[in-house]
Design an enzyme around this catalytic site. Sequence first.
Site, mmCIF file in Angstrom:
data_model
loop_
_atom_site.group_PDB
_atom_site.id
_atom_site.type_symbol
_atom_site.label_atom_id
_atom_site.label_comp_id
_atom_site.label_asym_id
_atom_site.label_seq_id
_atom_site.Cartn_x
_atom_site.Cartn_y
_atom_site.Cartn_z
ATOM 1 N N THR A 7 0.834 -1.205 0.000
ATOM 2 C CA THR A 7 0.000 0.000 0.000
ATOM 3 C C THR A 7 0.868 1.254 0.000
ATOM 4 O OG1 THR A 7 -1.899 1.092 1.032
ATOM 5 C CG2 THR A 7 -0.209 0.264 2.512
ATOM 6 N N PRO A 10 -1.181 6.279 3.566
ATOM 7 C CA PRO A 10 -0.635 6.524 4.906
ATOM 8 C C PRO A 10 -1.612 6.132 6.013
ATOM 9 C CG PRO A 10 -0.537 8.519 3.547
ATOM 10 C CD PRO A 10 -1.313 7.501 2.779
ATOM 11 N N LYS A 12 -3.698 3.593 6.002
ATOM 12 C CA LYS A 12 -3.623 2.140 6.178
ATOM 13 C C LYS A 12 -2.320 1.737 6.851
ATOM 14 C CE LYS A 12 -6.177 0.193 2.323
ATOM 15 N NZ LYS A 12 -6.013 -0.725 1.220
ATOM 16 N N ASP A 68 -7.391 -6.224 0.304
ATOM 17 C CA ASP A 68 -8.330 -5.616 -0.630
ATOM 18 C C ASP A 68 -9.664 -5.564 0.087
ATOM 19 O OD1 ASP A 68 -8.431 -4.417 -3.251
ATOM 20 O OD2 ASP A 68 -9.927 -5.929 -3.727
ATOM 21 N N PHE A 165 -10.443 7.643 6.476
ATOM 22 C CA PHE A 165 -10.222 7.853 5.043
ATOM 23 C C PHE A 165 -11.378 7.177 4.289
ATOM 24 C CE2 PHE A 165 -8.992 3.580 3.752
ATOM 25 C CZ PHE A 165 -8.622 3.019 4.961
ATOM 26 N N GLY A 166 -11.348 7.330 2.966
ATOM 27 C CA GLY A 166 -12.348 6.649 2.134
ATOM 28 C C GLY A 166 -13.766 6.990 2.553
ATOM 29 N N TYR A 167 -14.560 5.963 2.801
ATOM 30 C CA TYR A 167 -15.984 6.134 3.117
ATOM 31 C C TYR A 167 -16.236 6.344 4.618
ATOM 32 C CZ TYR A 167 -16.838 4.195 -1.590
ATOM 33 O OH TYR A 167 -16.888 3.969 -2.953
ATOM 34 N N LYS A 188 -11.762 2.637 15.963
ATOM 35 C CA LYS A 188 -12.004 2.020 14.643
ATOM 36 C C LYS A 188 -11.141 0.773 14.453
ATOM 37 C CE LYS A 188 -11.511 2.461 9.757
ATOM 38 N NZ LYS A 188 -10.868 3.141 8.641
HETATM 39 P P1 IMP Z 1 -8.821 -0.990 -0.601
HETATM 40 O O1 IMP Z 1 -9.024 -2.228 -1.370
HETATM 41 O O2 IMP Z 1 -8.488 -1.254 0.804
HETATM 42 O O3 IMP Z 1 -7.872 -0.050 -1.264
HETATM 43 O O4 IMP Z 1 -10.179 -0.233 -0.484
HETATM 44 C C1 IMP Z 1 -11.165 -0.194 -1.477
HETATM 45 C C2 IMP Z 1 -12.047 0.991 -1.228
HETATM 46 O O5 IMP Z 1 -12.687 0.856 0.044
HETATM 47 C C3 IMP Z 1 -11.369 2.346 -1.220
HETATM 48 O O6 IMP Z 1 -12.247 3.263 -1.822
HETATM 49 C C4 IMP Z 1 -11.194 2.670 0.230
HETATM 50 O O7 IMP Z 1 -11.175 4.037 0.455
HETATM 51 C C5 IMP Z 1 -12.421 2.001 0.835
HETATM 52 N N1 IMP Z 1 -12.093 1.560 2.184
HETATM 53 C C6 IMP Z 1 -11.361 0.482 2.529
HETATM 54 N N2 IMP Z 1 -11.228 0.413 3.871
HETATM 55 C C7 IMP Z 1 -11.891 1.472 4.360
HETATM 56 C C8 IMP Z 1 -12.108 1.945 5.683
HETATM 57 O O8 IMP Z 1 -11.629 1.396 6.692
HETATM 58 N N3 IMP Z 1 -12.850 3.051 5.789
HETATM 59 C C9 IMP Z 1 -13.378 3.704 4.728
HETATM 60 N N4 IMP Z 1 -13.186 3.326 3.486
HETATM 61 C C10 IMP Z 1 -12.458 2.199 3.295
#
Ligand code: IMP
Length: 207
Positions: A7, A10, A12, A68, A165-167, A188
């Site tokens: 990855t 930051p 994660k 993932d 981050f993300g959602y 979290k």
């Molecule tokens: P990834 O496969 O972990 O890169 O995540 C796939 C998608 O899910 C990305 O859009 C991330 O932002 C979202 N995502 C994964 N884990 C989280 C989390 O813990 N909180 C919020 N969004 C997440």
Amino acid sequence: MKIVFATGNPGKIREAAEILGEGFELVTPASLGIKEDIPETGNTLRANSLQKAEYLYKKTGLPCFADDSGLEVDILGGAPGVETARYAGPERNADANMDKLLSEMARREKEAAMARTNGLSTAKATRQARFRTCVTFINEKGEPHFFEGVMEGHIANARAGKGGFGYDPIFVPDGYAKTNAQLGEAVKNSISHRGKALRAMAEYIKQ
Ligand code: IMP
């Protein structure tokens, strides 16, 4: 133990370092000079995490792990799922992704309300959702092991909170009245999908 985490995020890296604790030296692909995007073309979370971990193992020969994750929203039939990162487009923009999710859910809720009004359905719209993570760990011999973690919750009507981050600003885990972005990293990590999968991986490696 030196271990490569597939990855560049930051948020994660901080999460994983805190969860794995002492005894693990986390190394990122960038710090080993691997700058290219790691391929991620599978149809499932497991296939993608295996693809990323294998790619790094072949490049470094070091123990590696990759995660993932996907968000499954019941009223959207489990979408965005494996498409979670690119839901609103290839830019992987968190704000655009949240906007699309909220508007798709509003559209589906309206359709469900209409169906109820017209006596076509009695189903109640639900905002239930879950994050799912698949982690692949590849040991020094090149053998893969898989770990999964799930966090149940629901999607809030609007963003709240600045952390995570993300959602995270729109995801409220079951048993809490705040979004992930309001709960703070320690809370979290103790309940998250990735936390569960990474703790299972750490247990396995320590044994
Ligand atoms: P990834 O496969 O972990 O890169 O995540 C796939 C998608 O899910 C990305 O859009 C991330 O932002 C979202 N995502 C994964 N884990 C989280 C989390 O813990 N909180 C919020 N969004 C997440």
